[in-house]
Design a protein around this motif. Structure first.
Motif, PDB file in Angstrom:
ATOM      1  N   ASP A  80       0.812  -1.213   0.000  1.00 62.01           N
ATOM      2  CA  ASP A  80       0.000   0.000   0.000  1.00 62.01           C
ATOM      3  C   ASP A  80       0.845   1.262   0.000  1.00 62.01           C
ATOM      4  N   LYS A  81       2.113   1.138   0.378  1.00 59.17           N
ATOM      5  CA  LYS A  81       2.982   2.303   0.505  1.00 59.17           C
ATOM      6  C   LYS A  81       4.002   2.424  -0.637  1.00 59.17           C
ATOM      7  N   ILE A  82       3.926   1.535  -1.625  1.00 56.89           N
ATOM      8  CA  ILE A  82       4.868   1.601  -2.742  1.00 56.89           C
ATOM      9  C   ILE A  82       4.095   1.870  -4.034  1.00 56.89           C
ATOM     10  N   ILE A  83       4.365   3.020  -4.642  1.00 54.92           N
ATOM     11  CA  ILE A  83       3.722   3.404  -5.897  1.00 54.92           C
ATOM     12  C   ILE A  83       4.644   2.987  -7.040  1.00 54.92           C
ATOM     13  N   ILE A  84       4.171   2.080  -7.883  1.00 52.13           N
ATOM     14  CA  ILE A  84       4.997   1.565  -8.972  1.00 52.13           C
ATOM     15  C   ILE A  84       4.499   2.118 -10.301  1.00 52.13           C
ATOM     16  N   VAL A  85       5.400   2.732 -11.062  1.00 59.58           N
ATOM     17  CA  VAL A  85       5.093   3.195 -12.413  1.00 59.58           C
ATOM     18  C   VAL A  85       6.118   2.584 -13.361  1.00 59.58           C
ATOM     19  N   ARG A  86       5.677   2.286 -14.585  1.00 58.78           N
ATOM     20  CA  ARG A  86       6.545   1.597 -15.541  1.00 58.78           C
ATOM     21  C   ARG A  86       6.534   2.334 -16.886  1.00 58.78           C
ATOM     22  N   PRO A  87       7.382   3.338 -17.038  1.00 58.01           N
ATOM     23  CA  PRO A  87       7.443   4.054 -18.318  1.00 58.01           C
ATOM     24  C   PRO A  87       8.022   3.175 -19.414  1.00 58.01           C
ATOM     25  N   LYS A  88       7.502   3.299 -20.617  1.00 62.62           N
ATOM     26  CA  LYS A  88       8.002   2.480 -21.720  1.00 62.62           C
ATOM     27  C   LYS A  88       9.180   3.135 -22.434  1.00 62.62           C
ATOM     28  N   ASP A  89       9.332   4.452 -22.255  1.00 60.78           N
ATOM     29  CA  ASP A  89      10.437   5.154 -22.893  1.00 60.78           C
ATOM     30  C   ASP A  89      10.654   6.482 -22.177  1.00 60.78           C
ATOM     31  N   PHE A  90      11.608   7.276 -22.681  1.00 62.91           N
ATOM     32  CA  PHE A  90      11.912   8.543 -22.035  1.00 62.91           C
ATOM     33  C   PHE A  90      10.765   9.535 -22.133  1.00 62.91           C
ATOM     34  N   LEU A  91       9.986   9.474 -23.200  1.00 58.30           N
ATOM     35  CA  LEU A  91       8.841  10.378 -23.321  1.00 58.30           C
ATOM     36  C   LEU A  91       7.820  10.078 -22.230  1.00 58.30           C
ATOM     37  N   SER A  92       7.564   8.801 -21.989  1.00 61.86           N
ATOM     38  CA  SER A  92       6.638   8.425 -20.923  1.00 61.86           C
ATOM     39  C   SER A  92       7.159   8.895 -19.570  1.00 61.86           C
ATOM     40  N   LEU A  93       8.453   8.726 -19.351  1.00 55.16           N
ATOM     41  CA  LEU A  93       9.037   9.171 -18.093  1.00 55.16           C
ATOM     42  C   LEU A  93       8.913  10.678 -17.938  1.00 55.16           C
ATOM     43  N   SER A  94       9.101  11.424 -19.028  1.00 57.81           N
ATOM     44  CA  SER A  94       8.963  12.882 -18.983  1.00 57.81           C
ATOM     45  C   SER A  94       7.561  13.290 -18.563  1.00 57.81           C
ATOM     46  N   HIS A  95       6.559  12.605 -19.108  1.00 53.14           N
ATOM     47  CA  HIS A  95       5.169  12.908 -18.756  1.00 53.14           C
ATOM     48  C   HIS A  95       4.896  12.580 -17.288  1.00 53.14           C
ATOM     49  N   ILE A  96       5.441  11.477 -16.833  1.00 51.18           N
ATOM     50  CA  ILE A  96       5.267  11.098 -15.433  1.00 51.18           C
ATOM     51  C   ILE A  96       5.831  12.176 -14.512  1.00 51.18           C
ATOM     52  N   LEU A  97       7.052  12.608 -14.800  1.00 45.30           N
ATOM     53  CA  LEU A  97       7.698  13.603 -13.949  1.00 45.30           C
ATOM     54  C   LEU A  97       6.993  14.958 -14.023  1.00 45.30           C
ATOM     55  N   LEU A  98       6.443  15.275 -15.195  1.00 46.03           N
ATOM     56  CA  LEU A  98       5.770  16.558 -15.373  1.00 46.03           C
ATOM     57  C   LEU A  98       4.531  16.677 -14.491  1.00 46.03           C
ATOM     58  N   TYR A  99       3.765  15.595 -14.394  1.00 40.51           N
ATOM     59  CA  TYR A  99       2.484  15.662 -13.691  1.00 40.51           C
ATOM     60  C   TYR A  99       2.517  15.096 -12.278  1.00 40.51           C
ATOM     61  N   LEU A 100       3.616  14.482 -11.887  1.00 37.59           N
ATOM     62  CA  LEU A 100       3.683  13.877 -10.559  1.00 37.59           C
ATOM     63  C   LEU A 100       3.377  14.847  -9.416  1.00 37.59           C
ATOM     64  N   PRO A 101       3.949  16.056  -9.426  1.00 36.02           N
ATOM     65  CA  PRO A 101       3.697  16.951  -8.280  1.00 36.02           C
ATOM     66  C   PRO A 101       2.221  17.220  -8.020  1.00 36.02           C
ATOM     67  N   GLU A 102       1.357  17.012  -9.021  1.00 37.88           N
ATOM     68  CA  GLU A 102      -0.068  17.264  -8.845  1.00 37.88           C
ATOM     69  C   GLU A 102      -0.781  16.113  -8.143  1.00 37.88           C
ATOM     70  N   PHE A 103      -0.115  14.950  -8.066  1.00 40.97           N
ATOM     71  CA  PHE A 103      -0.817  13.768  -7.589  1.00 40.97           C
ATOM     72  C   PHE A 103      -0.217  13.132  -6.337  1.00 40.97           C
ATOM     73  N   ILE A 104       1.065  13.309  -6.100  1.00 37.96           N
ATOM     74  CA  ILE A 104       1.654  12.655  -4.940  1.00 37.96           C
ATOM     75  C   ILE A 104       1.626  13.579  -3.724  1.00 37.96           C
ATOM     76  N   GLU A 105       1.736  12.971  -2.563  1.00 36.59           N
ATOM     77  CA  GLU A 105       1.604  13.702  -1.306  1.00 36.59           C
ATOM     78  C   GLU A 105       2.921  13.730  -0.549  1.00 36.59           C
ATOM     79  N   ASP A 106       2.904  14.388   0.605  1.00 40.76           N
ATOM     80  CA  ASP A 106       4.138  14.663   1.339  1.00 40.76           C
ATOM     81  C   ASP A 106       4.756  13.436   1.991  1.00 40.76           C
TER      82      ASP A 106
END
Length: 222
Positions: A80-106
């Motif tokens: 429950d405490k481990i968030i797993i994401v699996r980007p398929k390429d660098f573009l996917s990783l870029s999108h993940i990093l771009l929007y992460l601050p809006e969804f993850i907590e402290d």
């Protein structure tokens, strides 16, 4: 300075407490040298303390069975405490990093990218004009910024390239400016569970300090 413990005493000792918060640590070594094992151990340690880990599983090797072996009665709490994401390429990783601050907590206290070399090699093979320096200049600082924002440790895992005595992390020239702590991992022998960890860099200090640890450890007691 604050640290995130790996939960493996020899490593925490040589790292002077654990992975430094707000900074980046590079774990590098050949396959089965312990990169994922160490990262998962640290994530379990945090989960049992009530904190979360963002685990970017580029290698697609995050195995729940490891957690089940370590904590057979506490798996649900840890998962429950481990968030797993699996980007398929660098573009996917870029999108993940771009929007992460809006969804993850402290309560995110550890950010793992396992491994950065997988995406690098994939893009290098598919796109001859791909330059890893461009990725490193944008995405690695973005990861570190998330670490600073959430008071989290950032761990990058990489495989190795080179031969004879000149073994380095994959794309080391691009990664070097952004990593503060460098830990090289090796197998003691092919049939041994013992691993060798060499602390090569600790912020501005170059070192060659070694410790040994076993891939299988007893669960921590709380």
């Amino acid at each position: 300075m604050k640290f995130i413990r790996t939960g493996i005493d020899p490593l925490d000792s040589i790292l002077m407490g654990g992975f430094p918060v707000g900074s980046s640590t590079l774990l590098y070594g050949p396959s089965e040298s312990g990169k994922t094992f160490i990262s998962v151990n640290a994530a379990c340690k945090l989960a049992l303390l009530g904190y979360r880990t963002l685990y970017i599983d580029a290698d697609k090797k995050f195995d729940p069975k490891l957690i089940e072996q370590l904590y057979p009665t506490k798996c649900e709490k840890i998962f429950d405490k481990i968030i797993i994401v699996r980007p398929k390429d660098f573009l996917s990783l870029s999108h993940i990093l771009l929007y992460l601050p809006e969804f993850i907590e402290d309560d995110i206290k550890l950010i793992v990218l396992d491994t950065v070399s997988t995406l690098y090699r994939l893009n290098r093979n598919e796109n001859k004009h791909f330059y890893f320096f461009e990725f490193a200049e944008k995405q690695i600082p973005a990861l570190i910024s998330l670490g600073v924002l959430y008071e989290a440790a950032v761990v990058l895992a990489s495989q190795v390239e080179g031969f004879n005595g000149d073994i380095k992390p994959v794309a080391w020239n691009a990664l070097e400016p952004y990593v503060k702590v460098v830990l090289r991992l090796e197998r003691l022998s092919l049939d041994s569970r013992v691993r060798v960890a060499t602390l090569e860099k600790y912020f501005d200090i170059k070192l060659n300090a070694k410790v040994f640890f076993e891939m299988e450890v007893n669960p921590w007691v709380y």
